[in-house]
Motif scaffolding. Sequence first.
Motif, short mmCIF file in Angstrom:
data_model
loop_
_atom_site.label_atom_id
_atom_site.label_comp_id
_atom_site.label_asym_id
_atom_site.label_seq_id
_atom_site.Cartn_x
_atom_site.Cartn_y
_atom_site.Cartn_z
N LEU C 210 86.67 -2.23 6.28
CA LEU C 210 85.42 -2.95 6.55
C LEU C 210 85.98 -4.31 6.09
N LEU C 213 87.93 -6.14 8.80
CA LEU C 213 87.23 -6.68 9.76
C LEU C 213 86.39 -7.81 9.65
N TYR C 214 85.92 -7.96 8.26
CA TYR C 214 85.02 -9.26 8.03
C TYR C 214 85.92 -10.37 7.74
N LEU C 231 79.83 -8.45 13.18
CA LEU C 231 79.55 -6.87 12.93
C LEU C 231 78.75 -6.77 11.56
N PHE C 232 78.61 -8.03 10.75
CA PHE C 232 78.29 -7.78 9.44
C PHE C 232 76.92 -8.65 9.50
N PRO C 262 77.87 -4.21 5.82
CA PRO C 262 78.34 -3.72 7.21
C PRO C 262 77.10 -3.40 8.00
N ALA C 266 79.83 -1.92 12.54
CA ALA C 266 80.93 -1.87 11.69
C ALA C 266 81.45 -0.74 10.86
N LYS C 267 80.47 0.07 10.51
CA LYS C 267 80.67 1.32 9.89
C LYS C 267 81.14 2.29 10.75
#
Lengths: 201, 503, 294
Positions: C210, C213-214, C231-232, C262, C266-267
């Motif tokens: 996660l 991704l962020y 996505l967050f 998230p 995202a999860k």
Amino acid sequence: MSDENKNCCSPETGEPTATRSAAPMWIIVVTLVLLFTGGLFLDSHSGWFDKNVYAPYKSQEQLEAFQPKSGAAAAMARGKSVYEGVCGICHGSDGAGKPGQFPALAGSEWVTAKGCNRLAHIPLAGVAGAIQVGGKDWNLNMAAMGAALPDEDVAAVLTYIRSSWGNKAEAVTADDVKKVRAEIGKSPQPYSGAQLKAMPE
Amino acid sequence: MNPTENKTMQCGCDAPVAGIGGEGAAATIDASCRVPLLALFGGAALWLVLGLALGLAAVMTFHKPDMFADCAFLTFGRAQAAANDLLLYGFAIPAALGVMLWILARLSQAPLALPIVPVVAANLWHLGVFIGTATILGGGSTGHPWLEYPRAAAVLLFAAFMLIAVCAVATMGSRTNGELYPSHWFFFAAILWFVWSYGSANIFLQSHQQPRGVVQAVIDWWLTNNLLFVWLALAGIGIAFYFLPKIAGKPLASRGYALFGLLTLVFFGSWVGIPQSAPVPAWLPTVSAYAGLLSLVSIVAIAIVTKKTVCGACVKCSGGPFCFIKFGMLSFVVSSLLYVSEFCPRYSRVLEFTWFNFGVTQWQLLGFAGMILCGAIYEILPRVMGKELPFTKLAKLNFFLFAGGTLLFVIPLLIGGVEQGMKLRDANIPFADASAVAMKFLRISTTGQLLVLLGALCLLLNILVMTLQWKLGLVKTVVGVVKDSLAEGSAYQPLPCDKEAKP
Amino acid sequence: MKTGFSVFLAAFVALGASWFGLVYGPLKQLGVATETKVLQSDAKWPLQRTGDATLGLQVYRSAGCAACHTEQVRQTGAANVLTITEIGSHQPTDLKGFINSLAGSVTELMNSSNAVAANLAGWNGELPKVLYSGADDTVVSMLGDKLKAVGVKTEARVVATGADIARGWGTRQSVAADYLYDAPVQLGNLRAGPDLATIGVRAPDVNWQLQHLYAPRSLVKNSTMPAFRFLFAVQKIGAQPAPDALVLPKEFAPADGYEVVPTAEAKQLAAYLLTLKNNAPLYEAPFTPITAAK
């Protein structure tokens, strides 16, 4: 020279034409040569359309050579190599023996018996005298061919003969062999058929 | 039979004319194509500009990674996919279809049959491209490279193509002379090619019961090859084989040679496409490698035909359509050789998964298809509209922007890809270093992309202004007629005829 | 060619042949595949994804991750490797001599004697020692047996080789069976980012995924991966911080009083990435599975 800013022919020249000649021979020859060489490449690398053969393996056989040997497979491989080196000379690599001289192991009831006790005594101590194998009477003189081999090897070769050439019987473990070896002691006398029959299976 | 090359052929307007019924007939044919071609070319130019702009935006992520961090619809994965599809489906295919229709009409020496059909088709096509692009940017891509358009868009594209195919076949059927010109063969094959491959691939991949697993990727690779390599080649070569002899004032070098090139292209070229290290049984990549080797013959044959046709032509092009098409054919030879080399097992180990493949694809789309189509459009539009291009200087600038821009765009990608691939092969080199070496080249490549975008703007401007001028002309004519008839009372005034086609 | 029909026929046959070979053929051969078994085990392969991970594949597709990441491991060869693990009471120099003489005397081993000698050159007895690494499995088994007979413990393994594998991106190449349950298959074409086929083994921590991704650059310096901030959600910290709020280094953290949470997507994406574990040996991609030490 023609006017720079325009295409040479302005206005319309009409539709284009094409000359009538054929493709030259050399390019056709080149194509055929490439077809052939490429075909050789296809032959060696395609695995012949087998769905299990992935590059870099080139064939099923090659793939088999790289299969990791697990416990059972390793024992069989080991048993086979021991057999070929020790027993196969007399009993034949096909287990058929020699009529009158060495009994066949293929289909022998001593080999395929449920328990391996009697069978294990044979290579560890040898056989001497009268013994019935496959309905025939034999008078044998077999040395203790397995006495010098380690337990695992004896177990492996017994497992091997018990599951080859149509024989179907359970594997023999090194522990079984160890027990029999302990039983018979250091320099056992070869057994006769009657003595073997008297043992538990 | 040795090809008879007429090296002393006179260039000039006294070159033999192939049975044309005078200038008037050509003008009628051209006029019949006007609306369909404007519909196809106008949309194509717009999508070209949009596609290049999106591609530029996408690649900016590598220079400034957080540029679109909050903007879901411009994230690299979506923008790049949309840009690629815009270049192929938005620009290359409709523009090629427009040029094909015009060439077929001219070769048949008959006006375009059913002219309303391609207009409807063009609108359906552009609608499909619009829906597809919007869906990809919105996150609804199908996930298959080059087939990201959703079912609705794919159906629209297919229907539009079928309509154009009907018109093309009808136009061919109305021809008076029996013998086919080589371009006919290429176009016929191209029509069949798209219908079957696009239709079949979409049926398998868009249906509810997709084939399971890696077969989806295999079908996708098959289609990508058949569209990007074979279809573009069929369309582009067919167009080039029409214009090159025409502009050069010489006959096409050889029918037999062209036929050989076509047959080897369709028979061998259609099997290329499976990457060498694909997670599929060994026979698939091997077959593709074999086919790639054989496709070399086709590329060589086409190259020889082109060279023989062009060499010795006493035509200076200086940025005109002849330049475009010559550059396009040169790009075909180079980009196809590079494409085929990706399927040679020895090279694929280095070239796979690098920027090389992207570079080759862009060379095929922009350097080959783009250049040939652009040149063809600049050659056709003045004839079809009956007047000169509004910005001839921009049209010439277009050539240099496209040519220079494409080379600047593509060649760094190719070199960067090779360097990246060589570093990826050595496990001791950290992955970050392999990527960093490619980034160096990407900076130069983005400049090239910008130049190509500017060139595309020139094209769009030319077509837009021409369309507007024509529409304004129509309005003026109608207004004039209405005014005159009101002023003169009930006296009947015939509508002025379209002006004759002028050089 | 004179008529349109013969052109059409030629094109039809050509495309038909290619369709049969590259579409119909693979459909029949691979499209009907079902699950397969892991080598030397009863476990099925591939593992079905559940819940969030299935949806995560759709997030992966929608965001176009396959534009920069591949999900396939390549392999350029395989080797049968024999490693000495224990030498018992032997001295390394004696053992070297013994092995070299073995290799020189036994017929089946003679071809590999040079390779074995080269491996043993300069060996001081450190273990484990690779004795032979090549294509011949009989060499491995024979040498292993003979050494066992003198009390030297060896281990025979089949290993896949290749740059991807040496980089730690997998233990064997990807094959068709790995993608059976992927819809759509996201093989990828460009490695602008590392391969993801075994990312679930290399980075099994969902928080790492996660955070990556962020803010990719908070974990991988100089990464060119775009930050997937969409996505967050950045939200004000309520009475208590959210349990799944990301823990970020200072430069990437939001303003004071705000936290990064998230979204469901995202999860799901992180869950999907954690299921990417192409590490089971199969018949068509064999290697000796690593078992726990006895």
